[in-house]
Structures are given as C-alpha cells and as structure tokens.
Design an enzyme around this catalytic site. Structure first.
Site, PDB file in Angstrom:
ATOM      1  N   ASP A 329       0.835  -1.200   0.000  1.00 26.18           N
ATOM      2  CA  ASP A 329       0.000   0.000   0.000  1.00 26.18           C
ATOM      3  C   ASP A 329       0.871   1.253   0.000  1.00 26.18           C
ATOM      4  O   ASP A 329       0.523   2.259  -0.623  1.00 26.18           O
ATOM      5  CB  ASP A 329      -0.876   0.032   1.270  1.00 26.18           C
ATOM      6  CG  ASP A 329      -1.746  -1.194   1.447  1.00 26.18           C
ATOM      7  OD1 ASP A 329      -1.290  -2.298   1.104  1.00 26.18           O
ATOM      8  OD2 ASP A 329      -2.877  -1.063   1.940  1.00 26.18           O
ATOM      9  N   GLU A 470      -6.866 -10.683  -4.199  1.00 26.70           N
ATOM     10  CA  GLU A 470      -6.742 -11.718  -3.160  1.00 26.70           C
ATOM     11  C   GLU A 470      -7.952 -12.640  -3.047  1.00 26.70           C
ATOM     12  O   GLU A 470      -7.969 -13.510  -2.179  1.00 26.70           O
ATOM     13  CB  GLU A 470      -6.463 -11.050  -1.809  1.00 26.70           C
ATOM     14  CG  GLU A 470      -5.111 -10.360  -1.774  1.00 26.70           C
ATOM     15  CD  GLU A 470      -4.888  -9.560  -0.506  1.00 26.70           C
ATOM     16  OE1 GLU A 470      -5.882  -9.201   0.156  1.00 26.70           O
ATOM     17  OE2 GLU A 470      -3.719  -9.281  -0.185  1.00 26.70           O
ATOM     18  N   LYS A 582     -11.475  -9.213  -6.377  1.00 25.23           N
ATOM     19  CA  LYS A 582     -11.430  -8.250  -5.267  1.00 25.23           C
ATOM     20  C   LYS A 582     -10.858  -6.924  -5.793  1.00 25.23           C
ATOM     21  O   LYS A 582     -11.229  -5.843  -5.369  1.00 25.23           O
ATOM     22  CB  LYS A 582     -10.538  -8.827  -4.159  1.00 25.23           C
ATOM     23  CG  LYS A 582     -10.452  -7.996  -2.910  1.00 25.23           C
ATOM     24  CD  LYS A 582      -9.655  -8.724  -1.850  1.00 25.23           C
ATOM     25  CE  LYS A 582      -9.473  -7.897  -0.601  1.00 25.23           C
ATOM     26  NZ  LYS A 582      -8.611  -8.552   0.375  1.00 25.23           N
ATOM     27  N   GLN A 583      -9.949  -7.073  -6.715  1.00 27.18           N
ATOM     28  CA  GLN A 583      -9.260  -5.901  -7.284  1.00 27.18           C
ATOM     29  C   GLN A 583      -8.745  -6.341  -8.655  1.00 27.18           C
ATOM     30  O   GLN A 583      -8.150  -7.417  -8.761  1.00 27.18           O
ATOM     31  CB  GLN A 583      -8.113  -5.567  -6.344  1.00 27.18           C
ATOM     32  CG  GLN A 583      -7.152  -4.567  -6.848  1.00 27.18           C
ATOM     33  CD  GLN A 583      -6.076  -4.283  -5.802  1.00 27.18           C
ATOM     34  OE1 GLN A 583      -5.976  -4.966  -4.791  1.00 27.18           O
ATOM     35  NE2 GLN A 583      -5.266  -3.300  -6.066  1.00 27.18           N
TER      36      GLN A 583
HETATM   37  O1  IFM Z   1      -2.328  -4.628   0.880  1.00 26.83           O
HETATM   38  C1  IFM Z   1      -3.700  -4.759   1.020  1.00 26.83           C
HETATM   39  C2  IFM Z   1      -4.139  -5.859   0.086  1.00 26.83           C
HETATM   40  O2  IFM Z   1      -3.879  -5.530  -1.247  1.00 26.83           O
HETATM   41  C3  IFM Z   1      -5.624  -6.119   0.260  1.00 26.83           C
HETATM   42  N1  IFM Z   1      -5.869  -6.493   1.632  1.00 26.83           N
HETATM   43  C4  IFM Z   1      -5.515  -5.422   2.567  1.00 26.83           C
HETATM   44  C5  IFM Z   1      -4.037  -5.081   2.452  1.00 26.83           C
HETATM   45  C6  IFM Z   1      -3.706  -3.932   3.386  1.00 26.83           C
HETATM   46  O3  IFM Z   1      -4.406  -2.790   3.024  1.00 26.83           O
END
Ligand code: IFM
Length: 723
Positions: A329, A470, A582-583
């Site tokens: 992040d 994820e 999720k992304q």
């Molecule tokens: O780094 C992120 C990840 O991409 C998604 N789950 C939460 C993490 C922390 O924000």
C-alpha cells in the site's frame, strides 16, 4: 477556511470509533486518535509512534499504544464531567485540516443542574514533533463552580488488553509529571511528561500525586458564573529510538515550559508550508474538495519526516487495524503523492525498505532463494509478520489460514518499481547509489532464483502465488506478477549498465555481497526473456492467471442490493472458484506500465475485467485506480463514481471498518485519481503533460508537482464549457 473543516454537529456514540479515526491528529512522529480527554466506555484510545513495535501473539509484532498524553478528568462541584451522564445542551467538534487542530465545544448540564461551557483543543506540533499541546476552558454559566482537574500519564496503556509497557520511573511534582517505561520485548524506552499551567481569577492549587504507574497532577480552583478557567498542557515524548537518553531529552524540553500561544505560530507556519507544496484544489465540487484534503491531511500527519527507518502502515498511525504493519500500500498507492510533493519523505519511506533488507534477505534464504524477498507484512526488522491463522470474519470460533505472507510475493517487484519511479521523478542519484540500487538488484536476484524453468514449454513460470486480487489464491502465472517481474529484471540489467558507466566503484561494492557476474546477469536476462507473460493476441486479453477463463462467471448486478463483499456472501473457497475480483490486477498492471501493450489492449482488458470486479466491497485499493482507468477510457462519469467510492471510504465509513484506522492506500490513490486520472498528468521524457477530463461541475483543479527538482504548478480547466 472553505473546505478545510471536517465537522461533527452532534455526538453519536454509535459512530464513536469512526469519529476517533477521522479526527486523529498527528505530526509524522506520532498520531493520537480523536478520543475525548475524559474518556468514554467503548473508546479505542491510542497514541502510536512510528517504529515503536513490540511482540504480540498471532500478529508477531504490533505498534505499542503509548502512554496517553491527553488524559484529563474534570469535577465540577464534585460531579465528574463525562458524556455518559447529565445533558448535552450543545455540541460541536471540528478538525481544522489546514492547521491540524482539533476542537470540541460543548455545553453540559450536570445531573445536579450546573451548566458549563467547555472548550477542548489539541495539536501535535509539526514544528517541534516531540511536543504536544492541549487546552481546556471551563466556564460555568448558572452558578459558581469549584473545579477539580486531574491530569495523568499511565504506563498501563494497552492494545486491546495487551500491555506492552514495563514501568521504570516516575515523578509528580508541582506543575510537572513524567514517567519512563520500556516495551516488554523490544526494549524501546519511552519518556513522557507534561507541564500543566492553569489560569483562573482566583487562587489555583496544583498538587503532584505519585500514584504508582500513574503520576498525576491535581488542580483545585474556583470560578464564578461567567468566569473562565483555562488549563493548558504541554506534553513531551521521546524514545530511545530518537535519542540515547530519552528521559534527559524529555526533561530538558519540559524545563522550558511553552504555552499554547507560544507554540502555535511555529506549528501553524509549518502546516502552511506543507499545504503550499501539497494542496490540491478542486473548484466546483465541495465534497470532492473536502475528501481530497482529508486524504492528504491523513497522509501528511503520518509522514515520517525525521526518521528513515520507518514507513507508513496500511492504516497509517490512526488505529489498531493491521497493527501498524507495512504493505505494498505504501509504495504503490501512497508513495507517488510523496514522490511528487515531498520527495524527502518519499526518500525516507524507501530508505525504510533499505534498512529492512536484512529481514528480506532472511526471508529469501529461508525460502531457499537468492537476494532479498520483502515481507508481505513488514514491521521493525523487515521479517515476515503476516499472521498465519486468524479468526474467520463470520465465525470467530473457526480459524482461517492466511497465505499472503507465504505466497503474495509481488511486493518485491512493487518496491523496486517504486524506487525506480522515485529516481525517474527526482533524478536523485545519491539515493540511487547509496540505497536504491541495492534494493532493485537484491530483489532482482530473488526473482532470478524464484522463477521456475518448465522444460516442456521452454519458458519460466511462477506457480502457487497470490496476485493483488486476493479473492484468488494458489494460482499459477499471475499476470500482474509475471509481467512486473519481467520489467523489474530488465530494469535491473539496465541499472547495472548505468552503474558500470557512472559508478563502477559502487557496482564493485554491490558485487561483493551479490552475484553480479556476467553469468548471473545472463541468467537474469534469460529469465526476463523467457518468463511467461500471458496474452491472447486474438482478443487482446491478458488472462489474470492460468485457468482464470474457466472459472465460474457471476452476474454481479444480480447480487444487488448487498452491503457485504462477494467473499463474505459466497465464502472464501466458493469465491475463489469464480471470476469475481477483489481488485482487477491486470488493470493495475496496465496502469503501472502504461506503454506495455497499447490503448486497444487496455480497452479490451478494461471491458473484460471491470464488470467482474467487486468494486464496492472488494479491496479498498481498487476504486481510485479504477477511476484513473475509467478516465483513460474517456468514461468520466464512471470514473467519478469510482473516485467517490474511494473518497467516502473513510469519511463516510462505507465499508464499516474505518474505526480500525484510515485506509492509507485509498487516501494515496485518491490523489493519483485526481492528478493522473482527471487532470490526465503524464510524465514523459519531454516533460510533464496534462490532458484534462474533469467530471461534470468541476471548474478548476490546481496542484503542484515536483519534477526533477523543479516545482511545477498545474491549473487544469474543463475541456468543454460547463453547462
Ligand atoms: O495490501 C492490502 C491488500 O492488497 C488487500 N488487503 C488489505 C491489504 C492492506 O491494506
């Protein structure tokens, strides 16, 4: 003061933790959540200092909640002031983000009928980061008051019940109290103390109470109706991370008591300078303007200015979420704001990765690889601190295995990418030579040993990993990872050439700890040339990982309305069997490497992956980047929806978890959405260029970018006249 004030007009106990997060104050050294001075049942009262980690079960290590510098109890004619009793006749709280000042003003009627006006203010000095200021004014309205106040410090501060501090020493004299404590496992010594100053029309008595573990100053005074009593506290904190003798440093600072009015101008000037370089102005959209400033405020209060051994955790310093651990992040989402506005902070953040290379080397070696493999979750040492088992989100009696610490490995390429972007934007060769090159080359060596040769297919692959998306784990050939690894290896080889030409001595030095022989470099080249990077030339689509196309399709629209993620709805394994993301990590890849495959490929992948993404309740990292991609597709209205999703993540707590702390990546992503999305900034070799695509109603966007040492001011207007 337009669009600088985050206000709360009523006290809502249901929203207590959310409000504590958004009203956090800080100065890059520490942050304190927006708790009430007098405390309240159910609060999460934390002050976190960068780098002050201590061992904890399950999560390995966590930021230790520091002794609370705000604690102040008031008794009015013997009745203890607290919001759980009496009547609140007026209430207002606001955070002035321009000056990082938190104010609470209220009128309280005690159970016995005494009515008082109370004004509480606090700031963490940006000019003097070890100093914190608090001011409380009490004015009885309908009768005289005998006021008693108690201010204390306690080494009993805990993280959800876990106590990290071992009490060493304390003192409570007249007008000054302090304590010295040490974290139980990591041995961080912390000295905290305060001076108390009281102004009243009548005589004031201040007595020190040396309560074990809780040095306290007790104030006694009187005020007639309409008279104001003012209590000021100057708190000081040092640790042995900052100075060899934190107690002496703290006492020396306390020995020259500073009043609020004396400290305020320097603090205000420091914030003015911050905003001059960092502000983004949006005219024509008050909500967007406030949200962007709110995000930048939270990045700026978490930004380590004096310390290059720490980084910003996923939840900044504003809550217990993720325990202060650092993820991708920081480099991928937050760092660009710093690189282009506060390069010296960006350098500190990247230096943290350099300092933690030993931990990354240990991780690589433990897994049987060369070089350095960064931890998915990182803390003080760079060793992996991702918890392996955590309670299931829907049923806390069941444990869920967390695989990210084992197999979410793209972070090593993300960090190298961030170093190279920083270098490109700043031209900071000194950093590159001293620290950046080592990061890029050590992680490249890791990749060269991590890729797997598949003899039948005569190519390298990477199996059994997790990409940024994820919802899918244990996948082979995650496209985001494989493409970025190829790019990383190519850049590393280019960097070796650059070093050979410009700094042969440094290259020699680096070669002493890392195999940079021609044979090794030929191996890197072979891995870059032959790593499998999925791409279907017929459709232009990059398959997210092997077999993704065969996973089950889901009509996401048919699941509406919903207020939980697809993973919470379907279950972990069931979601993994679908194509729901999720992304969208292929889009993330095309965002990071825009020249990789051209606009048609981008369009094809955007059209394919966008409807498959859980935009509202999937990853909080997704919406801001999706906004940039939608801008690139020319769909500004859609971009705006994603942008507002990111803008409201914490301000409106749309995911219901803002109480755990600010979503730092979403905050950094919001800046990227405005600058790279709506303003369309591209940093080309010919210099920065903008191609604006402003949402309806936006009249002007203005921001500053630091590009290769020059501050460039941009002012962007809509392309077409507004209706
Ligand atoms: O780094 C992120 C990840 O991409 C998604 N789950 C939460 C993490 C922390 O924000």
């Amino acid at each position: 003061m337009e669009h600088w004030i985050l206000g709360e007009k009523a006290f809502n106990v249901e929203k207590l933790r959310h409000a504590e997060t958004i009203f956090t104050i800080g100065n890059g050294y520490l942050s304190t959540r927006g708790v009430f001075e007098e405390g309240l049942a159910g609060e999460e009262r934390t002050t976190f200092l960068h780098g002050v980690f201590d061992a904890a079960p399950v999560v390995f290590t966590e930021l230790a909640n520091a002794p609370d510098w705000l604690d102040l109890q008031l008794w009015l004619n013997g009745e203890r002031f607290n919001l759980g009793e009496g009547d609140l006749l007026a209430y207002e709280r606001h955070l002035d983000m321009q000056n990082a000042l938190l104010t609470r003003r209220l009128t309280w009627r005690s159970p016995n009928g005494l009515t008082c006006e109370l004004l509480f203010e606090r700031f963490a000095s940006l000019a003097q980061p070890h100093q914190l200021f608090q001011r409380v004014q009490v004015k009885p309205l309908n009768g005289a008051v005998t006021l008693q106040a108690q201010a204390s410090l306690s080494s009993e501060a805990d993280n959800n019940g876990l106590k990290h501090w071992h009490h060493l020493k304390q003192h409570a004299g007249s007008e000054q109290a302090w304590l010295l404590c040490r974290t139980r496992e990591s041995g961080v010594e912390l000295a905290a103390g305060f001076n108390l100053m009281v102004e009243a029309k009548t005589a004031v008595k201040i007595a020190g109470w040396n309560v074990q573990g809780r040095p306290t100053l007790a104030v006694d005074c009187q005020a007639a109706a309409g008279e104001t009593v003012t209590i000021e506290k100057q708190a000081v904190i040092y640790t042995n991370r900052d100075t060899a003798d934190p107690l002496q440093s703290m006492l020396k600072t306390l020995a020259s008591p500073a009043r609020w009015a004396e400290a305020w101008p320097a603090h205000q000037a420091a914030w003015q300078a911050e905003w001059l370089r960092s502000d983004v102005m949006i005219e024509g959209d008050a909500e967007a303007q406030l949200a962007v400033r709110f995000s930048l405020y939270h990045l700026l209060i978490a930004a380590p200015r004096q310390d290059d051994r720490v980084s910003i955790g996923a939840k900044t310093l504003s809550g217990l979420g993720y325990r202060g651990h650092v993820f991708w992040d920081t480099e991928t989402f937050m760092l660009p704001f710093f690189t282009y506005n506060r390069p010296e902070v960006a350098r500190n953040l990247l230096s943290y990765r350099w300092h933690t290379l030993p931990g990354a080397r240990r991780k690589a070696a433990r897994n049987g690889y060369q070089g350095a493999q960064f931890a998915w979750e990182s803390a003080a040492t760079g060793d992996e601190v991702t918890p392996t088992w955590v309670p299931h989100f829907a049923d806390s009696t069941r444990l869920v295995r967390i695989w990210t610490g084992d197999i979410e490995i793209h972070i090593s390429a993300d960090v190298a990418y961030a170093v190279l972007q920083y270098w490109r934007a700043t031209g900071d060769d000194v950093f590159m030579l001293d620290r950046g090159a080592e990061i890029v080359l050590e992680t490249a060596a890791f990749w060269a040993s991590r890729v797997e040769w598949v003899e039948d297919l005569k190519r390298y692959e990477i199996s059994d990993i997790i990409g940024p998306d994820e919802y899918h784990d244990h996948v082979d050939n995650n496209a985001y990872t494989n493409y970025l690894v190829r790019w990383h290896l190519q850049q590393a080889i280019g960097l070796v050439d650059w070093l050979a030409e410009h700094a042969p001595e440094r290259l020699k030095e680096l070669g002493q700890n890392l195999d940079l022989s021609s044979a090794a470099l030929a191996g890197w080249q072979k891995a870059a040339d032959l790593i499998y990077c999925p791409f279907d030339p017929q459709t232009g689509i990059i398959e997210q990982f092997d077999g993704f196309f065969e996973r089950q399709e889901v009509d996401l629209a048919a699941l509406e309305p919903r207020d939980i993620s697809v993973q919470a709805l379907f279950g972990i394994d069931e979601t993994c069997a679908t194509q729901v993301l999720k992304q969208p990590d292929v889009l993330m890849l095309l965002y990071m490497l825009p020249d990789l495959l051209g606009p048609e490929v981008l369009r094809a992948n955007y059209n394919y992956y966008t409807p498959r993404t859980d935009h509202t309740f999937g990853s909080s990292l997704g919406p801001s980047i999706q906004a940039v991609m939608a801008c690139q597709m020319g769909d500004v209205a859609e971009a705006y929806d994603h942008f507002m999703r990111a803008a409201r993540a914490d301000l409106r707590d749309v995911r219901g978890n803002a109480g755990d702390g600010i979503h730092g990546a979403s905050a950094g992503g919001l800046w990227q959405a405005v600058v790279f999305g709506f303003a369309g900034l591209r940093l080309t070799e010919a210099g920065p260029q903008v191609s604006p695509r402003l949402p309806a109603g936006w009249k002007r966007v203005a921001f500053t970018i630091n590009w290769r040492g020059q501050e460039l001011k941009f002012e962007v207007m809509p392309n077409e006249p507004q209706a």
